[in-house]
Design a protein around this motif. Structure first.
Motif, PDB file in Angstrom:
ATOM      1  N   UNK A  61       0.827  -1.211   0.000  1.00 20.34           N
ATOM      2  CA  UNK A  61       0.000   0.000   0.000  1.00 20.34           C
ATOM      3  C   UNK A  61       0.853   1.250   0.000  1.00 20.34           C
ATOM      4  N   UNK A  62       1.903   1.243   0.838  1.00 23.42           N
ATOM      5  CA  UNK A  62       2.795   2.402   0.885  1.00 23.42           C
ATOM      6  C   UNK A  62       3.508   2.588  -0.447  1.00 23.42           C
ATOM      7  N   UNK A  63       3.890   1.495  -1.073  1.00 25.56           N
ATOM      8  CA  UNK A  63       4.566   1.588  -2.371  1.00 25.56           C
ATOM      9  C   UNK A  63       3.620   2.167  -3.422  1.00 25.56           C
ATOM     10  N   UNK A 104       1.981   6.789  -6.767  1.00 23.86           N
ATOM     11  CA  UNK A 104       1.007   7.818  -7.136  1.00 23.86           C
ATOM     12  C   UNK A 104       1.581   9.211  -6.907  1.00 23.86           C
ATOM     13  N   UNK A 105       2.280   9.390  -5.791  1.00 17.09           N
ATOM     14  CA  UNK A 105       2.871  10.698  -5.500  1.00 17.09           C
ATOM     15  C   UNK A 105       3.936  11.056  -6.532  1.00 17.09           C
ATOM     16  N   UNK A 106       4.745  10.072  -6.904  1.00 17.92           N
ATOM     17  CA  UNK A 106       5.773  10.312  -7.923  1.00 17.92           C
ATOM     18  C   UNK A 106       5.111  10.713  -9.242  1.00 17.92           C
ATOM     19  N   UNK A 107       4.037  10.044  -9.600  1.00 17.56           N
ATOM     20  CA  UNK A 107       3.335  10.369 -10.847  1.00 17.56           C
ATOM     21  C   UNK A 107       2.768  11.788 -10.790  1.00 17.56           C
ATOM     22  N   UNK A 108       2.177  12.152  -9.655  1.00 18.68           N
ATOM     23  CA  UNK A 108       1.655  13.518  -9.504  1.00 18.68           C
ATOM     24  C   UNK A 108       2.774  14.550  -9.634  1.00 18.68           C
ATOM     25  N   UNK A 109       3.892  14.272  -9.006  1.00 17.47           N
ATOM     26  CA  UNK A 109       5.021  15.203  -9.081  1.00 17.47           C
ATOM     27  C   UNK A 109       5.546  15.305 -10.516  1.00 17.47           C
ATOM     28  N   UNK A 126      11.457  16.885  -4.470  1.00 17.32           N
ATOM     29  CA  UNK A 126      10.421  16.052  -3.853  1.00 17.32           C
ATOM     30  C   UNK A 126      10.226  14.765  -4.655  1.00 17.32           C
ATOM     31  N   UNK A 127      10.262  14.873  -5.967  1.00 14.01           N
ATOM     32  CA  UNK A 127      10.074  13.692  -6.809  1.00 14.01           C
ATOM     33  C   UNK A 127      11.211  12.697  -6.598  1.00 14.01           C
ATOM     34  N   UNK A 128      12.444  13.188  -6.520  1.00 14.61           N
ATOM     35  CA  UNK A 128      13.585  12.286  -6.289  1.00 14.61           C
ATOM     36  C   UNK A 128      13.473  11.627  -4.924  1.00 14.61           C
ATOM     37  N   UNK A 129      13.064  12.405  -3.913  1.00 13.83           N
ATOM     38  CA  UNK A 129      12.899  11.838  -2.569  1.00 13.83           C
ATOM     39  C   UNK A 129      11.804  10.768  -2.584  1.00 13.83           C
ATOM     40  N   UNK A 152      12.167   6.837  -1.739  1.00 15.83           N
ATOM     41  CA  UNK A 152      11.287   6.200  -0.767  1.00 15.83           C
ATOM     42  C   UNK A 152      10.618   4.981  -1.398  1.00 15.83           C
ATOM     43  N   UNK A 153      10.197   5.124  -2.635  1.00 19.01           N
ATOM     44  CA  UNK A 153       9.565   4.029  -3.349  1.00 19.01           C
ATOM     45  C   UNK A 153      10.542   2.862  -3.510  1.00 19.01           C
ATOM     46  N   UNK A 154      11.788   3.146  -3.869  1.00 15.41           N
ATOM     47  CA  UNK A 154      12.794   2.084  -3.991  1.00 15.41           C
ATOM     48  C   UNK A 154      12.979   1.386  -2.648  1.00 15.41           C
ATOM     49  N   UNK A 155      13.032   2.173  -1.568  1.00 14.29           N
ATOM     50  CA  UNK A 155      13.176   1.593  -0.233  1.00 14.29           C
ATOM     51  C   UNK A 155      11.995   0.706   0.124  1.00 14.29           C
ATOM     52  N   UNK A 156      10.795   1.166  -0.200  1.00 13.78           N
ATOM     53  CA  UNK A 156       9.593   0.377   0.088  1.00 13.78           C
ATOM     54  C   UNK A 156       9.574  -0.909  -0.740  1.00 13.78           C
ATOM     55  N   UNK A 157      10.027  -0.802  -1.977  1.00 14.67           N
ATOM     56  CA  UNK A 157      10.078  -2.012  -2.809  1.00 14.67           C
ATOM     57  C   UNK A 157      11.077  -3.007  -2.231  1.00 14.67           C
ATOM     58  N   UNK A 158      12.218  -2.510  -1.765  1.00 11.83           N
ATOM     59  CA  UNK A 158      13.214  -3.390  -1.140  1.00 11.83           C
ATOM     60  C   UNK A 158      12.660  -4.029   0.127  1.00 11.83           C
ATOM     61  N   UNK A 159      11.973  -3.236   0.927  1.00  7.40           N
ATOM     62  CA  UNK A 159      11.358  -3.746   2.151  1.00  7.40           C
ATOM     63  C   UNK A 159      10.308  -4.799   1.811  1.00  7.40           C
ATOM     64  N   UNK A 160       9.524  -4.531   0.794  1.00  5.17           N
ATOM     65  CA  UNK A 160       8.500  -5.479   0.373  1.00  5.17           C
ATOM     66  C   UNK A 160       9.142  -6.794  -0.090  1.00  5.17           C
ATOM     67  N   UNK A 161      10.216  -6.694  -0.858  1.00  7.12           N
ATOM     68  CA  UNK A 161      10.893  -7.907  -1.328  1.00  7.12           C
ATOM     69  C   UNK A 161      11.426  -8.708  -0.143  1.00  7.12           C
TER      70      UNK A 161
END
Length: 162
Positions: free
Chosen positions: A48-50, A55-60, A104-107, A111-120
């Motif tokens: 969910x967080x990912x 979505x936030x990255x897409x908006x940015x 903000x988009x890079x951050x 964050x998304x990469x970190x969440x994907x790693x955590x999910x994996x």
């Protein structure tokens, strides 16, 4: 006769030990099931967080595209001083806003990469726990079979003794 009594006593003690082991394995299986459920919940939360981060990255990215168009068009907005000064101020403001959004988009992407790693990681842990649970289930079944065999053996000895 005394040998049969000792055999009967040994078989009863062995059956009791197997029952205790079976209880411990069942408790381990219940604990593992609870851990799997928790890991599933954590994985769902990370997914969910990912999704939110994506979505936030897409908006940015969309905001960046709009700002680039505005910057390229030199849209000065409402002019209150000389047109050139207003265009320069607007361009500077747009550039600053664009930089801010890009940061903000890079951050968000990090964050998304970190969440994907955590999910994996969570999915790997979940898979390992599911394998361990399967092993425990097999062990429980084996212990139940041994217990049944010992009980049958005890019953046979009691029939012979009786």
């Amino acid at each position: 006769r005394q040998g049969r009594g000792q055999e009967n006593f040994d078989a009863e003690a062995s059956a009791e030990t197997v029952q205790q082991q079976l209880g411990a394995l069942q408790a381990s299986l219940i604990d593992m099931t609870n851990q799997l459920e928790e890991a599933d919940e954590e994985a769902d939360q990370a997914r969910g967080e990912a999704e939110e981060a994506e979505e936030e990255v897409e908006l940015l990215r969309n905001e960046i595209a709009v700002l680039r168009v505005r910057q390229n068009n030199g849209n000065p907005g409402q002019a209150s001083g000389s047109p050139q000064e207003e265009v320069r101020k607007t361009a500077a403001a747009l550039s600053e806003e664009l930089r801010s959004i890009m940061i903000k988009a890079k951050a968000s992407e990090e964050q998304l990469r970190g969440l994907r790693g955590e999910l994996a990681t969570l999915e790997d842990e979940l898979e390992a726990q599911e394998r361990q649970r399967g092993v425990l289930e097999v062990e429980v079944q084996e212990e139940q079979l041994r217990t049944q065999q010992l009980q049958a053996c005890l019953s046979d000895h009691q029939v012979v003794m009786g």
